[in-house]
Design a protein around this motif. Structure first.
Motif, mmCIF file in Angstrom:
data_model
loop_
_atom_site.group_PDB
_atom_site.id
_atom_site.type_symbol
_atom_site.label_atom_id
_atom_site.label_comp_id
_atom_site.label_asym_id
_atom_site.label_seq_id
_atom_site.Cartn_x
_atom_site.Cartn_y
_atom_site.Cartn_z
ATOM 1 N N ALA A 27 47.417 29.962 40.961
ATOM 2 C CA ALA A 27 46.577 30.121 42.279
ATOM 3 C C ALA A 27 46.819 31.267 42.819
ATOM 4 N N LEU A 28 47.887 31.533 42.886
ATOM 5 C CA LEU A 28 48.209 33.139 43.788
ATOM 6 C C LEU A 28 47.833 34.005 42.700
ATOM 7 N N HIS A 29 47.908 33.897 41.504
ATOM 8 C CA HIS A 29 47.424 34.997 40.642
ATOM 9 C C HIS A 29 45.879 35.152 40.635
ATOM 10 N N HIS A 30 45.202 33.933 40.567
ATOM 11 C CA HIS A 30 43.822 33.933 40.845
ATOM 12 C C HIS A 30 43.252 34.434 42.077
ATOM 13 N N ARG A 31 44.028 34.358 43.082
ATOM 14 C CA ARG A 31 43.689 34.860 44.340
ATOM 15 C C ARG A 31 43.822 36.455 44.452
ATOM 16 N N ALA A 32 45.050 36.717 43.852
ATOM 17 C CA ALA A 32 45.365 38.387 43.580
ATOM 18 C C ALA A 32 44.154 38.878 42.738
ATOM 19 N N LEU A 33 43.926 38.428 41.524
ATOM 20 C CA LEU A 33 42.807 38.896 40.725
ATOM 21 C C LEU A 33 41.359 38.913 41.490
ATOM 22 N N GLU A 34 41.107 37.894 42.219
ATOM 23 C CA GLU A 34 39.842 37.822 42.946
ATOM 24 C C GLU A 34 39.807 39.040 44.047
ATOM 25 N N ALA A 35 40.871 39.407 44.703
ATOM 26 C CA ALA A 35 40.951 40.364 45.818
ATOM 27 C C ALA A 35 40.927 41.710 44.927
ATOM 28 N N LEU A 36 41.509 41.829 43.758
ATOM 29 C CA LEU A 36 41.444 43.335 43.066
ATOM 30 C C LEU A 36 39.930 43.438 42.529
ATOM 31 N N HIS A 37 39.303 42.331 42.222
ATOM 32 C CA HIS A 37 37.904 42.499 41.834
ATOM 33 C C HIS A 37 36.889 42.718 42.843
ATOM 34 N N LEU A 38 37.188 42.133 44.094
ATOM 35 C CA LEU A 38 36.424 42.512 45.220
ATOM 36 C C LEU A 38 36.575 43.895 45.586
ATOM 37 N N ARG A 39 37.937 44.362 45.571
ATOM 38 C CA ARG A 39 38.428 45.866 46.002
ATOM 39 C C ARG A 39 37.398 46.811 45.117
#
Length: 182
Positions: A27-39
């Motif tokens: 879940a933490l990795h998924h959130r980090a990936l989403e944040a990176l994708h958004l950025r």
């Protein structure tokens, strides 16, 4: 000592704890990936916007230079790169034709018009004999372009002009097949 602690209970608790840990980590990795994708999406948008801004600035500078050359015959001589000699009047007209075409090219590059719309606009402005003469007089300059959208559009215009010259109709607006948009 209590021997009940050695049964399946502690092993199951450990397994559940490990699974929970894996799920939390995922879940933490998924959130980090989403944040990176958004950025990354924001950066791409910024780069796209900056490209449009740069193109518009370049177009403005191009127009300012052409305007000076149109207004001053001595400056216009600097831009006289045509295949055959032209009069000062023709040079001014060619500079203006260049401005018209370059403006249309910019509209296409920044996405204000589609490839099909570009084709239709070109078909209209190239009804003017002076614009056609300009195009033929600058053939060598376009030949130096390769593997660019400008070179590709130049070939599209060359093909259209050939079709217009070979057409057996005065209805120029139906000559040529507009390219399909990508």
């Amino acid at each position: 000592m209590n021997f009940r602690l050695r049964g399946p209970g502690p092993a199951a608790a450990m397994g559940i704890g490990m699974i929970a840990g894996v799920l939390v980590t995922r879940a933490l990795h998924h959130r980090a990936l989403e944040a990176l994708h958004l950025r990354l999406t924001r950066l791409e948008h910024t780069a796209h916007t900056q490209r449009h801004t740069n193109l518009a600035s370049q177009q403005r500078l191009h127009w300012e230079l052409l305007s000076k050359a149109i207004d001053d015959p001595e400056l216009a001589e600097v831009l006289d790169l045509y295949e055959s000699p032209v009069s000062p009047k023709q040079r001014r007209q060619y500079l203006f034709a260049n401005a018209l075409y370059t403006n249309l090219l910019l509209y296409y590059r920044i996405g204000n018009i589609s490839r099909e719309e570009f084709f239709k606009h070109v078909r209209g402005i190239f009804q003017n004999p002076t614009v056609r003469d300009y195009w033929y007089a600058t053939r060598q300059q376009r030949a130096s372009l390769a593997d660019t959208d400008e070179a590709e559009l130049g070939l599209l215009v060359d093909d259209l002009l050939q079709q217009l010259e070979e057409a057996d109709t005065d209805e120029w607006w139906v000559v040529g097949e507009p390219p399909a948009d990508e």
